[in-house]
Design a protein around this motif. Structure first.
Motif, PDB file in Angstrom:
ATOM      1  N   ILE A  30     107.869  -0.001  -6.711  1.00 48.41           N
ATOM      2  CA  ILE A  30     108.092  -1.377  -7.145  1.00 48.41           C
ATOM      3  C   ILE A  30     109.564  -1.655  -7.435  1.00 48.41           C
ATOM      4  O   ILE A  30     109.957  -2.805  -7.586  1.00 48.41           O
ATOM      5  CB  ILE A  30     107.237  -1.728  -8.383  1.00 48.41           C
ATOM      6  N   GLY A  31     110.368  -0.602  -7.512  1.00 47.66           N
ATOM      7  CA  GLY A  31     111.789  -0.810  -7.773  1.00 47.66           C
ATOM      8  C   GLY A  31     112.635   0.270  -7.120  1.00 47.66           C
ATOM      9  O   GLY A  31     112.209   1.415  -6.999  1.00 47.66           O
ATOM     10  N   VAL A  32     113.815  -0.114  -6.670  1.00 44.11           N
ATOM     11  CA  VAL A  32     114.758   0.840  -6.089  1.00 44.11           C
ATOM     12  C   VAL A  32     116.003   0.832  -6.962  1.00 44.11           C
ATOM     13  O   VAL A  32     116.605  -0.222  -7.185  1.00 44.11           O
ATOM     14  CB  VAL A  32     115.129   0.433  -4.647  1.00 44.11           C
ATOM     15  N   VAL A  33     116.371   1.995  -7.479  1.00 38.30           N
ATOM     16  CA  VAL A  33     117.537   2.081  -8.343  1.00 38.30           C
ATOM     17  C   VAL A  33     118.722   2.536  -7.505  1.00 38.30           C
ATOM     18  O   VAL A  33     118.782   3.682  -7.059  1.00 38.30           O
ATOM     19  CB  VAL A  33     117.311   3.063  -9.512  1.00 38.30           C
ATOM     20  N   GLU A  34     119.630   1.606  -7.266  1.00 40.38           N
ATOM     21  CA  GLU A  34     120.823   1.937  -6.489  1.00 40.38           C
ATOM     22  C   GLU A  34     121.885   2.480  -7.428  1.00 40.38           C
ATOM     23  O   GLU A  34     122.148   1.896  -8.482  1.00 40.38           O
ATOM     24  CB  GLU A  34     121.375   0.663  -5.821  1.00 40.38           C
ATOM     25  N   VAL A  50     107.137   0.781 -17.498  1.00 42.52           N
ATOM     26  CA  VAL A  50     107.433  -0.616 -17.173  1.00 42.52           C
ATOM     27  C   VAL A  50     108.938  -0.858 -17.288  1.00 42.52           C
ATOM     28  O   VAL A  50     109.573  -0.433 -18.251  1.00 42.52           O
ATOM     29  CB  VAL A  50     106.676  -1.567 -18.124  1.00 42.52           C
ATOM     30  N   MET A  51     109.508  -1.553 -16.301  1.00 42.86           N
ATOM     31  CA  MET A  51     110.943  -1.860 -16.346  1.00 42.86           C
ATOM     32  C   MET A  51     111.222  -2.842 -17.475  1.00 42.86           C
ATOM     33  O   MET A  51     110.579  -3.892 -17.558  1.00 42.86           O
ATOM     34  CB  MET A  51     111.387  -2.460 -15.008  1.00 42.86           C
ATOM     35  N   ARG A  52     112.125  -2.508 -18.380  1.00 43.52           N
ATOM     36  CA  ARG A  52     112.391  -3.391 -19.501  1.00 43.52           C
ATOM     37  C   ARG A  52     113.885  -3.571 -19.798  1.00 43.52           C
ATOM     38  O   ARG A  52     114.252  -4.210 -20.770  1.00 43.52           O
ATOM     39  CB  ARG A  52     111.786  -2.932 -20.821  1.00 43.52           C
ATOM     40  N   ALA A  53     114.743  -2.976 -19.029  1.00 44.15           N
ATOM     41  CA  ALA A  53     116.173  -3.144 -19.302  1.00 44.15           C
ATOM     42  C   ALA A  53     116.874  -2.961 -17.967  1.00 44.15           C
ATOM     43  O   ALA A  53     116.379  -3.452 -16.955  1.00 44.15           O
ATOM     44  CB  ALA A  53     116.627  -2.133 -20.339  1.00 44.15           C
ATOM     45  N   GLY A  54     117.964  -2.244 -17.947  1.00 44.50           N
ATOM     46  CA  GLY A  54     118.602  -2.054 -16.654  1.00 44.50           C
ATOM     47  C   GLY A  54     119.967  -1.439 -16.825  1.00 44.50           C
ATOM     48  O   GLY A  54     120.452  -1.267 -17.942  1.00 44.50           O
ATOM     49  N   LEU A  61     109.838 -10.373 -17.232  1.00 44.93           N
ATOM     50  CA  LEU A  61     110.031 -10.030 -15.834  1.00 44.93           C
ATOM     51  C   LEU A  61     109.549  -8.610 -15.539  1.00 44.93           C
ATOM     52  O   LEU A  61     109.000  -8.361 -14.459  1.00 44.93           O
ATOM     53  CB  LEU A  61     111.511 -10.196 -15.463  1.00 44.93           C
ATOM     54  N   GLY A  62     109.709  -7.687 -16.489  1.00 46.69           N
ATOM     55  CA  GLY A  62     109.290  -6.299 -16.275  1.00 46.69           C
ATOM     56  C   GLY A  62     107.816  -6.196 -15.950  1.00 46.69           C
ATOM     57  O   GLY A  62     107.431  -5.670 -14.885  1.00 46.69           O
ATOM     58  N   PRO A  63     106.954  -6.727 -16.838  1.00 44.17           N
ATOM     59  CA  PRO A  63     105.526  -6.698 -16.521  1.00 44.17           C
ATOM     60  C   PRO A  63     105.186  -7.409 -15.211  1.00 44.17           C
ATOM     61  O   PRO A  63     104.326  -6.950 -14.454  1.00 44.17           O
ATOM     62  CB  PRO A  63     104.888  -7.417 -17.716  1.00 44.17           C
TER      63      PRO A  63
END
Lengths: 346, 96, 521
Positions: free
Chosen positions: C498-502, C396-400, C135-137
């Motif tokens: 590409i992403g918003v960190v709340e 690249v987003m790979r966790a959270g 999902l990250g890529p």
């Protein structure tokens, strides 16, 4: 890797059954021609396995439990070391697409992929780039009708001669790829020499070494085992993809000729896949009817059968004089001997 | 140091590097050809190439093809693996 | 022209972001309260003798009136064994419904299926708790119409309750359901234990569909999600692959580096003076965390301390501490292994809790606010103690976040355990790529080269020094990492968000921009 040990498994013994079961549990079958197999075990349980066939690493499976523990890295290292011991420095990995990232992260390079079924990767001092560069250096023309034919010629027959004459006659140039893999009765050097001699009269033709990328153990193992139960379609699709992706642009190929194959199921699947895949790369595929003798198509296997039976008249009627002269030469004696003893697989 | 055969050192374990040093075809002129594949290519690709070239230069290797499968090895590890592979690729080293 | 604001974590935040009504920058861990009352819960009525069971997913999707542009939600309790998400999305695709917002507490994609749903236009927006595998890529390629919103485990139920995340249909993979629609996760062939993350979805979604492979003839006596919230039940052959829902017992590490880090952390926990009667504790499921848990139990035994509660993602190792009497209770929001699932089903002291009770800051009290100590990990920590648990060294987003920012904010002592290098990549840097957990909620960073204490915690620094712990400054750790590995080249980013960190309170603490290397891929 804690508590995991890796050792060689002898597939002839009880390990063979266990490896097969483990592969089955992971949705794989044990392929033919495996020369060396390693198993990783946690206690008495197999948690990972991988094998070697020629320069190809394959039949990889890992238990979910040990993913991310570096078992694959160790297993692959040991398989590569075995390959290097055997003198295979240019190695391949043949695996399912879901393992692609694992092997990319181990430093392998993707050669080609068939969606959802198989991916081929490689590593070592040579690569498909070198192969393409060698081909491109021998490119004769860009534009015009450029044809390609892939042949094994085990040995070169009148049927092969007719196919190449037809293709060359209809094209501005013809590139002939002779299968490199030495898994046939006649060794590569002999097959290639007989192709050259039997086509000396064709002016607009180049003979190429098929190398590792045209019907090889890496791209198309079932071509050599002739086992229709193997994943022939995957293999053929991989071979066709490599041809379309690398060889077609390197030589500006516009047409691919294949000989019609009514009998061998592996070859007829191959022809069907070629017809399906290559148009996507801008290549027209033409299937040429086989030259017949006494109502039966001439084939290399018929020639070998005649040789086996010592029926030289029959053999002579199916091959050009250049091949016949070779068959009767002293040089050919050891090969003829092997065919007679039936020690050669095909 | 003259490279006459393929020499290999290292592993694909995390933190290690697999190095193959190979001879090149003689007609192309002496040259170092580096083929680097690294999981940290984006972060350390240039540094890895620099260290490999420096190590080969110290060994007097001027004509070779070097294939690197890097799993995040630190510089000292890369140096050691390149050196070992180069030695194994020379005539002086006995058959393994 | 977008104006950039600065979050209190020092990050530039644009004042408008596609798909968000408002953008409020993060101002501090407890600076922002709820903006107003909670969103209304849906009202329904039922009649005697009604049958909730429908023949198949298609009927259920028709019955709930799913249409283009709506929001569908799923939970991740079945983890990599989940079959429901793909089953439902496949049916939706077949029915020609498109342009959905897809929200999962933590998606566990199987193969590259999510890419297909995105390419087919079935999914155009996402809001998740973390990002795994492919999902990250996919997200980094920028295929969504709006940036993905990344929320913490406490932030997600907060957003649902506040009406910021409004769910049209919640599809709940339900290991066991009775004919009234009562659900639990402790029974059935695909049992997963706690259903904590699905609870807010069930309460607030406009319509709720329970998808099960185990319809109980007897009424359930253990109820996680009550039938009062469930519209329809659909039976399928198999909701999950049980071998991938829960693993066997997770083994503790034998890696000497991890053990060294664990020993340092345990010593720091002891030196903090927090290990006393009523002690509460959370540690993750990684090797270091499991080792710390065992060492802390040893300290409790030696000091004859009786603990209060264990929290978070629960494993067999936490269960055994409960069974040995070290603690009074386990509060379980997610059960990680077979032992944890069995214990949840049988031990009354092993209590299933909702994500809102676990970590939502905007209710009348959540469990993380009662934590003494939490042990967490990190992809990278910076010299301001900010933690990145989202983006890799390549951007690249790979966790959270999961519960990382929630527990860090809640616990009296927050310790980040990390090796100095992840492979060759330094874990201690000048500035993390993405701030997920703000440095002001992090007290200690523990590495195999010593412990760094947040300068705001002089009290801890004194205690650690008295206890002769190997204390170093965070700058020393950073310098040491670079000395060993060299300075890594950082990724360059485009302006494309590409992403918003709340943050857990709904403010924006950071944004994820697309790495230049990924633009146009």
């Amino acid at each position: 890797m804690e508590g995991v040990t890796i050792r060689r498994a002898s597939l002839a013994g009880p390990d063979g059954r266990r490896v097969e079961q483990f592969l089955h549990a992971n949705g794989l079958r044990m392929e033919r021609g495996l020369e060396y197999t390693l198993v990783a075990e946690a206690g008495a349980r197999i948690v990972a396995t991988g094998s070697i066939a020629g320069p190809v690493l394959k039949c990889f499976a890992t238990d979910e439990d040990v993913r991310g523990q570096g078992v694959m890295a160790t297993l692959t290292t040991l398989l590569l070391e075995e390959e290097y011991r055997r003198g295979n420095w240019h190695t391949f990995v043949y695996t399912r697409p879901h393992n692609l990232n694992t092997f990319l992260s181990l430093g392998f390079q993707e050669v080609a992929r068939v969606d959802r079924s198989v991916v081929l990767l490689e590593s070592g001092p040579e690569s498909v780039r070198d192969f393409v560069a060698t081909l491109a250096a021998r490119r004769t023309m860009a534009g015009g009708a450029v044809a390609a034919v892939v042949v094994n010629c085990n040995p070169f027959t009148l049927g092969h001669q007719r196919l190449l004459e037809t293709a060359a006659g209809a094209s501005d140039w013809l590139h002939v790829f002779v299968v490199r893999e030495d898994l046939s009765a006649f060794p590569y050097d002999v097959r290639r020499t007989l192709v050259r001699r039997g086509t000396a009269h064709i002016p607009n033709m180049t003979v190429h070494d098929g190398g590792q990328y045209v019907i090889s153990q890496a791209t198309f193992p079932s071509y050599f085992t002739r086992d229709p139960a193997e994943q022939v379609e995957d293999h053929a699709a991989l071979d066709a993809t490599i041809f379309g992706r690398y060889i077609v642009p390197a030589l500006c190929i516009t047409h691919r000729y294949v000989g019609h194959e009514p009998h061998c199921p592996v070859t007829s699947v191959y022809n069907a896949i070629i017809r399906r895949e290559l148009p996507g790369y801008g290549v027209s595929v033409l299937e040429i009817p086989r030259l017949e003798l006494n109502g039966e198509p001439i084939s290399a296997s018929r020639v070998r059968e005649a040789v086996r039976l010592g029926d030289w008249a029959a053999a002579e009627s199916m091959v050009p004089p250049t091949t016949y002269d070779y068959l009767r030469s002293a040089e050919a004696e050891p090969i003829i001997e092997r065919i007679r003893e039936g020690r050669s697989c095909q | 140091m003259k490279i006459v055969r393929n020499g290999q050192a290292g592993t694909l374990e995390s933190g290690d590097v697999m190095v193959i040093v190979s001879p090149r075809s003689p007609e192309a002129g002496a040259q170092l050809e580096l083929e680097v594949h690294s999981i940290v290519e984006a972060q350390y690709g240039e540094e890895i190439r620099r260290v490999v070239r420096e190590t080969l230069s110290e060994l007097g290797v001027v004509d070779a093809r070097v294939t690197i499968q890097d799993r995040g090895a630190l510089d000292y590890c890369i140096r050691a693996r390149v050196e070992a592979a180069a030695h194994r690729a020379t005539a002086a080293d006995g058959e393994k | 022209m977008r104006l950039n604001m600065l979050s209190a974590a020092g990050r530039e935040i644009p004042d408008s972001i596609a798909g968000r009504k408002t953008v409020a920058p993060y101002r501090g861990p407890f600076a922002s309260g709820p903006a107003g009352p909670r969103a209304p819960m849906p009202a329904s009525c039922s009649r005697p003798g009604e049958n909730k069971t429908l023949a198949n997913l298609k009927e259920a999707i028709q019955a709930v009136g799913l249409k283009d542009g709506m929001t569908v939600s799923f939970h991740h309790h079945l983890r990599f064994g989940d079959r429901v998400t793909n089953m439902v999305l496949d049916t939706i695709r077949e029915m020609g419904i498109r342009d959905l917002k897809f929200t999962v507490t933590g998606p566990h994609p199987v193969d590259d299926l999510f890419a297909n749903y995105i390419e087919d236009g079935v999914i155009t927006r996402m809001e998740h708790g973390f990002i795994v595998d492919e999902l990250g890529p996919i997200l980094t390629r920028g295929l969504l119409r709006e940036p993905v919103t990344i929320r913490t485990h406490g932030g997600r139920p907060r957003a649902i309750e506040a009406g910021e995340l409004s769910i049209d249909v919640a599809f709940i993979a339900a290991p066991c359901v009775d004919r009234f629609g009562n659900i639990n996760g402790a029974d059935g062939t695909s049992r997963c234990g706690s259903l904590g993350y699905a609870m807010a979805d069930a309460q607030y979604a406009r319509r709720v569909v329970a998808v099960t492979d185990s319809l109980s003839q007897a009424p359930l006596t253990r109820i996680s999600i009550p039938g009062t919230q469930v519209d329809h039940i659909v039976c399928v052959d198999n909701i999950g692959d049980s071998s991938k829902i829960a693993t066997g017992a997770i083994r503790s590490t034998k890696n000497p580096r991890d053990i060294l880090i664990a020993q340092e952390i345990a010593a720091a926990v002891e030196a903090s003076g927090l290990v006393r009667d009523g002690f509460s504790f959370q540690a993750g499921t990684g090797g270091v965390s499991l080792a710390v848990t065992q060492l802390v139990a040893g300290i409790m035994q030696r000091e004859k301390v009786h603990g209060s509660f264990l929290l978070g993602g629960i494993t067999g190792s936490t269960v055994s501490l409960l069974e040995q009497g070290f603690f009074d209770a386990i509060y379980d929001v997610q059960s990680f292994d077979l032992d944890a699932i069995a214990s949840l089903g049988s031990n009354p002291r092993h209590v299933e809790i909702s994500a809102s009770y676990y970590a939502n800051p905007h209710n009348k009290g959540c469990a993380v606010h009662g934590l003494d100590v939490v042990i967490l990990s990190a992809l990278e920590v910076d010299t301001k103690f900010n933690v990145n648990v989202l983006t890799g060294a390549d951007g690249v987003m790979r966790a959270g976040p999961g519960g990382h920012p929630d527990t860090a904010a809640g616990a009296k002592l927050t310790i980040i355990g990390t090796p100095l290098l992840h492979g060759r990549i330094p874990a201690i840097v000048d500035d993390v790529i993405t701030v997920v957990t703000p440095g002001e909620t992090v007290d200690v960073v523990a590495t195999e080269y010593g412990l760094a204490v947040n300068p705001a915690r002089q009290d801890l620094l004194q205690s650690f020094k008295q206890a002769r712990l190997p204390v170093v400054s965070i700058q020393e750790l950073k310098a040491r990492a670079e000395q060993m590995a060299g300075t890594p080249k950082r990724p360059e980013f485009t302006d494309e968000i590409i992403g918003v960190v709340e943050y857990r309170d709904g403010t924006v603490i950071d944004v994820v921009r697309q790495p230049v290397a990924w633009a146009g891929r």
